[in-house]
Design an enzyme around this catalytic site. Structure first.
Site, PDB file in Angstrom:
ATOM      1  N   LEU A  20      36.155  34.953  43.878  1.00 52.21           N
ATOM      2  CA  LEU A  20      37.393  34.415  43.314  1.00 52.21           C
ATOM      3  C   LEU A  20      37.153  33.227  42.373  1.00 52.21           C
ATOM      4  CD1 LEU A  20      40.339  35.243  43.507  1.00 52.21           C
ATOM      5  CD2 LEU A  20      40.642  33.546  45.320  1.00 52.21           C
ATOM      6  N   ILE A  23      36.668  34.124  38.712  1.00 52.58           N
ATOM      7  CA  ILE A  23      37.895  34.346  37.948  1.00 52.58           C
ATOM      8  C   ILE A  23      38.624  33.034  37.697  1.00 52.58           C
ATOM      9  CG2 ILE A  23      40.165  35.466  37.990  1.00 52.58           C
ATOM     10  CD1 ILE A  23      38.902  37.666  39.692  1.00 52.58           C
ATOM     11  N   GLU A  24      38.672  32.198  38.719  1.00 52.61           N
ATOM     12  CA  GLU A  24      39.442  30.965  38.623  1.00 52.61           C
ATOM     13  C   GLU A  24      38.814  29.944  37.669  1.00 52.61           C
ATOM     14  OE1 GLU A  24      42.291  30.151  39.729  1.00 52.61           O
ATOM     15  OE2 GLU A  24      42.753  31.756  41.137  1.00 52.61           O
ATOM     16  N   SER A  25      37.504  29.749  37.798  1.00 53.16           N
ATOM     17  CA  SER A  25      36.890  28.612  37.095  1.00 53.16           C
ATOM     18  C   SER A  25      35.502  28.891  36.539  1.00 53.16           C
ATOM     19  CB  SER A  25      36.783  27.434  38.067  1.00 53.16           C
ATOM     20  OG  SER A  25      35.901  27.768  39.145  1.00 53.16           O
ATOM     21  N   TYR A 129      45.185  39.767  37.447  1.00 53.32           N
ATOM     22  CA  TYR A 129      44.381  38.919  38.345  1.00 53.32           C
ATOM     23  C   TYR A 129      43.718  39.715  39.467  1.00 53.32           C
ATOM     24  CZ  TYR A 129      43.461  34.830  41.357  1.00 53.32           C
ATOM     25  OH  TYR A 129      42.880  33.861  42.139  1.00 53.32           O
TER      26      TYR A 129
END
Length: 246
Positions: A20, A23-25, A129
């Site tokens: 995750l 994708i986030e950072s 997402y």
């Protein structure tokens, strides 16, 4: 990633969630989104405070590798339970917010439509997402099938937490230990002003450079005893522990 996977196992969460932060950072603890979300797990200020992350002028818990990961796991656990153990809905809510997903579910229910993730009217970003995470999981699970060569992640902790008795300046520790200031800042990005004032009272350092840190601590201790520096810059190591065992 090893630290995050260990934490997921402890919380009985799917190992795929270690993807995750990609994708986030892009696994960048100082990443800031257009919406001002911050850190590996991209917490907004209100959500960060809800899960116990401190935000002060000198310390931002959203950038703390340990604290933000623990908060994210608590948040994901809560979302999973809130959305009837449906991970796709929980992940959608992590991205768009619980209210957005709940309202979309209720709107479909009133129309007699399915209420699973794939049938909800969600923001465009949220529509992409969950598929992005699923796609990443497939790529990592069978990289050869997609012509990808992935470097293995060592199945051992990379960093250690050193408990501090007094605030310490990262530049000074770098000078006395030989560990570069860049590396110290990379592992401890939550300390906004370059010192540990106002934070959780520990410092993350690479395990492989423990001997350098110990020499630096010893040097600082001797300098402190000689009176050249005030106690605000004196450091005493009270405990060193591998983070995954905390």
């Amino acid at each position: 990633m090893h630290f995050i996977v260990e934490g997921l196992e402890e919380h009985n969460l799917p190992a795929e969630l270690a993807l995750l932060p990609i994708i986030e950072s892009a696994y960048n603890p100082v990443a800031v989104s257009n919406q001002k979300a911050v850190g590996l797990w991209q917490f907004m200020p209100a959500t960060a405070r809800d899960f116990g992350l401190e935000l002060t002028p000198s310390y931002d818990g959203r950038r703390d590798i340990i604290a933000s990961t623990q908060a994210a796991m608590k948040y994901l656990t809560r979302l999973h339970k809130q959305f009837d153990n449906d991970w796709l809905l929980a992940l959608a809510a992590y991205n768009a917010g619980e209210g957005t997903v709940s309202r979309s579910i209720e709107a479909n229910r009133r129309k007699g439509l399915p209420t699973d993730y794939w049938h909800l009217n969600l923001p465009r970003e949220t529509q992409a997402y969950v598929p992005r995470l699923l796609a990443l999981s497939m790529l990592v699970g069978t990289p050869a099938g997609y012509g990808i060569d992935l470097k293995p992640v060592a199945n051992e902790p990379y960093f250690m937490a050193v408990e501090l008795r007094h605030p310490v300046d990262l530049t000074q520790i770098a000078l006395t230990s030989g560990i570069t200031e860049k590396e110290l800042q990379r592992l401890n990005p939550a300390y906004i002003r370059g010192n540990t004032v106002g934070g959780p009272g520990h410092l993350l350092v690479p395990i492989s450079k423990k001997h350098l840190l110990m020499a630096g601590l010893d040097a600082l201790g001797k300098v402190g005893e000689g009176g050249a520096h005030h106690s605000a810059l004196q450091l005493e190591q009270t405990a060193v522990a591998a983070v995954p065992n905390e």
